[in-house]
Design an enzyme around this catalytic site. Structure first.
Site, PDB file in Angstrom:
ATOM      1  N   GLY A 237       0.889  -1.163  -0.013  1.00 12.75           N
ATOM      2  CA  GLY A 237       0.099  -0.108  -0.209  1.00 12.75           C
ATOM      3  C   GLY A 237       0.787   1.253  -0.014  1.00 12.75           C
ATOM      4  O   GLY A 237       0.253   2.420   0.072  1.00 12.75           O
ATOM      5  N   GLU A 272       4.425  -6.602   1.551  1.00 12.39           N
ATOM      6  CA  GLU A 272       3.788  -7.063   0.267  1.00 12.39           C
ATOM      7  C   GLU A 272       3.633  -5.731  -0.618  1.00 12.39           C
ATOM      8  O   GLU A 272       2.636  -5.284  -1.072  1.00 12.39           O
ATOM      9  CB  GLU A 272       2.379  -7.622   0.454  1.00 12.39           C
ATOM     10  CG  GLU A 272       2.104  -8.697   1.001  1.00 12.39           C
ATOM     11  CD  GLU A 272       0.792  -9.225   1.176  1.00 12.39           C
ATOM     12  OE1 GLU A 272      -0.109  -8.386   1.290  1.00 12.39           O
ATOM     13  OE2 GLU A 272       0.746 -10.472   1.589  1.00 12.39           O
ATOM     14  N   PRO A 273       4.656  -4.935  -0.724  1.00 13.87           N
ATOM     15  CA  PRO A 273       4.584  -3.769  -1.551  1.00 13.87           C
ATOM     16  C   PRO A 273       4.528  -4.069  -2.913  1.00 13.87           C
ATOM     17  O   PRO A 273       5.120  -5.026  -3.444  1.00 13.87           O
ATOM     18  CB  PRO A 273       5.929  -2.945  -1.385  1.00 13.87           C
ATOM     19  CG  PRO A 273       6.977  -4.182  -1.157  1.00 13.87           C
ATOM     20  CD  PRO A 273       6.129  -5.238  -0.227  1.00 13.87           C
ATOM     21  N   GLY A 274       3.691  -3.330  -3.734  1.00 12.09           N
ATOM     22  CA  GLY A 274       3.522  -3.370  -5.116  1.00 12.09           C
ATOM     23  C   GLY A 274       3.908  -2.122  -5.901  1.00 12.09           C
ATOM     24  O   GLY A 274       5.138  -2.030  -6.352  1.00 12.09           O
ATOM     25  N   ARG A 275       3.045  -1.264  -5.694  1.00  9.14           N
ATOM     26  CA  ARG A 275       3.265  -0.048  -6.372  1.00  9.14           C
ATOM     27  C   ARG A 275       4.605   0.850  -6.312  1.00  9.14           C
ATOM     28  O   ARG A 275       5.141   1.067  -6.961  1.00  9.14           O
ATOM     29  CB  ARG A 275       2.084   0.993  -6.169  1.00  9.14           C
ATOM     30  CG  ARG A 275       2.056   2.263  -6.769  1.00  9.14           C
ATOM     31  CD  ARG A 275       0.915   3.118  -6.165  1.00  9.14           C
ATOM     32  NE  ARG A 275      -0.254   2.509  -5.884  1.00  9.14           N
ATOM     33  CZ  ARG A 275      -1.403   2.398  -6.656  1.00  9.14           C
ATOM     34  NH1 ARG A 275      -1.279   3.077  -7.793  1.00  9.14           N
ATOM     35  NH2 ARG A 275      -2.431   2.033  -6.376  1.00  9.14           N
ATOM     36  N   ARG A 311      -6.070   3.507 -15.468  1.00  3.61           N
ATOM     37  CA  ARG A 311      -6.020   4.364 -14.084  1.00  3.61           C
ATOM     38  C   ARG A 311      -6.930   5.587 -14.080  1.00  3.61           C
ATOM     39  O   ARG A 311      -7.492   5.773 -13.543  1.00  3.61           O
ATOM     40  CB  ARG A 311      -4.780   4.471 -13.377  1.00  3.61           C
ATOM     41  CG  ARG A 311      -3.913   3.178 -12.891  1.00  3.61           C
ATOM     42  CD  ARG A 311      -2.665   3.476 -12.289  1.00  3.61           C
ATOM     43  NE  ARG A 311      -2.965   3.617 -10.983  1.00  3.61           N
ATOM     44  CZ  ARG A 311      -2.909   4.938 -10.324  1.00  3.61           C
ATOM     45  NH1 ARG A 311      -2.500   5.966 -11.204  1.00  3.61           N
ATOM     46  NH2 ARG A 311      -3.161   5.181  -9.189  1.00  3.61           N
ATOM     47  N   CYS A 341     -13.763   4.450 -27.922  1.00  4.79           N
ATOM     48  CA  CYS A 341     -15.146   5.067 -28.202  1.00  4.79           C
ATOM     49  C   CYS A 341     -15.533   4.890 -27.001  1.00  4.79           C
ATOM     50  O   CYS A 341     -16.678   4.292 -26.486  1.00  4.79           O
ATOM     51  CB  CYS A 341     -15.660   4.388 -29.317  1.00  4.79           C
ATOM     52  SG  CYS A 341     -14.966   4.369 -31.054  1.00  4.79           S
ATOM     53  N   TYR A 370       0.317  -0.955 -12.297  1.00  4.98           N
ATOM     54  CA  TYR A 370      -1.143  -0.821 -12.497  1.00  4.98           C
ATOM     55  C   TYR A 370      -1.348  -0.291 -13.743  1.00  4.98           C
ATOM     56  O   TYR A 370      -2.327   0.273 -14.204  1.00  4.98           O
ATOM     57  CB  TYR A 370      -2.016  -0.246 -11.295  1.00  4.98           C
ATOM     58  CG  TYR A 370      -1.687  -1.030 -10.141  1.00  4.98           C
ATOM     59  CD1 TYR A 370      -2.276  -2.270  -9.927  1.00  4.98           C
ATOM     60  CD2 TYR A 370      -0.893  -0.286  -8.960  1.00  4.98           C
ATOM     61  CE1 TYR A 370      -2.019  -2.762  -8.777  1.00  4.98           C
ATOM     62  CE2 TYR A 370      -0.899  -1.059  -7.864  1.00  4.98           C
ATOM     63  CZ  TYR A 370      -1.266  -2.423  -7.632  1.00  4.98           C
ATOM     64  OH  TYR A 370      -1.165  -2.920  -6.554  1.00  4.98           O
TER      65      TYR A 370
HETATM   66  C1  LIG Z   1      -2.592  -5.247  -4.234  1.00  4.51           C
HETATM   67  C2  LIG Z   1      -2.201  -5.709  -2.952  1.00  4.51           C
HETATM   68  C3  LIG Z   1      -0.830  -5.491  -2.519  1.00  4.51           C
HETATM   69  C4  LIG Z   1      -0.012  -4.312  -3.128  1.00  4.51           C
HETATM   70  O1  LIG Z   1      -0.628  -2.914  -3.158  1.00  4.51           O
HETATM   71  P1  LIG Z   1       0.392  -1.812  -3.466  1.00  4.51           P
HETATM   72  O2  LIG Z   1      -0.458  -0.698  -3.065  1.00  4.51           O
HETATM   73  O3  LIG Z   1       0.615  -1.948  -4.989  1.00  4.51           O
HETATM   74  O4  LIG Z   1       1.506  -1.816  -2.707  1.00  4.51           O
HETATM   75  C5  LIG Z   1      -0.552  -5.946  -1.250  1.00  4.51           C
HETATM   76  N1  LIG Z   1      -1.359  -6.792  -0.642  1.00  4.51           N
HETATM   77  C6  LIG Z   1      -2.342  -7.340  -1.042  1.00  4.51           C
HETATM   78  C7  LIG Z   1      -3.315  -8.450  -0.372  1.00  4.51           C
HETATM   79  C8  LIG Z   1      -3.013  -6.635  -2.045  1.00  4.51           C
HETATM   80  O5  LIG Z   1      -4.129  -7.057  -2.772  1.00  4.51           O
END
Ligand SMILES: *Cc1c(COP(=O)(O)O)cnc(C)c1O
Length: 419
Positions: A237, A272-275, A311, A341, A370
């Protein structure tokens, strides 16, 4: 990571204008150096902790990006068997994979158990029961954490907020307590973990602290009741900078909050970082098709659209847009749109940019997360190319989809069956 050498615009040392001429547009370009710098920043903030970083694969699931994570011994947070497969292809060790999401099917659980993943983050009683049945049928024991819904307001966009009581994610504390009290009824599930993930694009520490405190209080309670907790997964997050003035949380501050809230916890921490790992490492390269007069502003019509980058349509998200050549030009205010469209196919309304001409190359910034992973072929627009840049070199890591590939699997209704 964008810079200029004289009049040549560079991204991770690669001449972007020349790159766009080679690979065409729209194309996603990712800086490997930027991703590595983020990984290093986070890992060094975690020094001394028993911590595992599980990259949230959905942010950018290109195999080459996953491979970068594997090279740094990161694990992955997955939400489908498809992501499991990608991660294994990329060389992420199965024991470092955690499986989240409210809709894991029995078949997906079976595949994940067969692969030997590290842990399931369970989000409902039904999931717990299904995992018990699947693990029992395979004569194995699944490791699991309960995803608790800490009921905090992450103060982010409603569509990416996941930790309020009314969101579909996780279970309340009463329910979670009940699982631990009746763990003996689930002999093929070793329930010894806690998990929380309150939302995405968080730019403040306060809601994170609040969630961590609730998790910590619950851990203390369980410990005092004699339940061993071997892992605490604090979710992802962490936000990034999409527009001027946004100040993302630094890794050190974030990890300090975790250290403080979970002081004394001697199990394994999972992040669990993604973004945060990939967003700022990506730009979407696109050209202006034409400029069309409009009632309020001229429309800047790009060759990228909502199918490439969803997004702005989905979340009204802001992305900086910048012409690649740095020639000084007068400013103009545009509605920046794609060719799809849909009125929603709008990247920006009333955006002031240097005046553009047909054929100009633009960068849409902060699109490493994303972006490509949410793309579709809506309006029969083939998936964009993706390239990985690394200190002056580039590699095509997804070639532009061909029309043949776009309709692969489709066929005329020639063979009719009855059930
Ligand atoms: C999407 C998600 C993440 C990653 O979120 P980011 O905002 O991209 O860091 C981590 N854990 C879970 C369970 C998610 O669904």
């Amino acid at each position: 990571m964008t810079s200029r050498a004289g009049s040549v615009p560079l991204f991770d040392g690669v001449d972007i204008a020349a790159l766009a001429s080679r690979v065409g547009t729209p194309t996603y370009a990712y800086s490997a150096s930027t991703i590595r710098a983020r990984i290093d920043e986070l890992l060094s903030a975690l020094t001394g902790l028993n911590a595992l970083v599980c990259y949230a694969a959905k942010a950018n699931s290109n195999v080459a990006v996953l491979q970068l994570m594997a090279e740094h011994e990161l694990g992955a947070d997955i939400v489908s068997a498809g992501e499991l497969w990608r991660c294994l292809q990329a060389g992420i060790r199965p024991g470092r994979i955690v499986f989240s999401g409210v809709g894991k099917t029995a078949e997906e659980m079976r595949e994940a158990l067969a692969a030997g993943i590290g842990r399931f983050n369970l989000e409902s009683r039904d999931e717990l029961e299904t995992l018990q049945a699947v693990a029992a049928s395979m004569n194995t024991v699944a490791r699991a954490a309960v995803r608790i819904n800490p009921d905090v307001d992450a103060r982010t966009h409603a569509k990416i907020s996941t930790g309020r009581a009314e969101n579909k994610f996780g279970v309340g504390l009463d329910e979670a307590r009940d699982w631990f009290d009746h763990a003996a009824g689930f002999p093929n599930v070793r329930l010894d973990g806690l998990h929380a993930h309150i939302g995405s694009q968080l730019l403040e520490l306060a809601p994170i602290r609040q969630a961590l405190q609730r998790v910590a209080a619950f851990w203390h309670e369980l410990r005092d009741a004699g339940h061993a907790i071997a892992s605490i997964d604090v979710g992802g997050g962490l936000g990034v900078r999409y527009r001027e003035g946004e100040r993302p949380i630094a890794a050190v501050g974030y990890v300090a909050a975790i250290r403080e809230a979970l002081a004394g916890f001697d199990g394994r921490l999972v992040l669990e970082p993604g973004r945060w790992l990939v967003a700022e490492a990506g730009v979407l390269l696109t050209r202006v098709i034409r400029i069309k007069p409009g009632a309020n502003h001229p429309f800047l019509v790009l060759d990228a659209a909502m199918n490439d980058l969803l997004r702005p349509s989905l979340y009204e998200a802001w992305h900086d847009i910048e012409p690649v050549d740095a020639q000084p030009r007068p400013l103009e205010t545009y509605d920046v749109v794609g060719p799809v469209c849909e009125t929603g196919d709008t990247f920006a309304r009333a955006r002031t940019l240097p005046r553009c001409n047909a054929g100009d190359l633009l960068m849409i910034h902060t699109t490493g997360a994303y972006g490509a992973s949410m793309a579709s072929t809506y309006n029969s627009r083939p998936l964009a190319a993706e390239v990985l840049l690394d200190s002056g070199r580039y590699a095509e890591v997804r070639r532009r989809q061909t029309w043949q590939e776009m309709i692969a699997g489709e066929q005329a209704a020639r063979h009719w069956h009855t059930t």
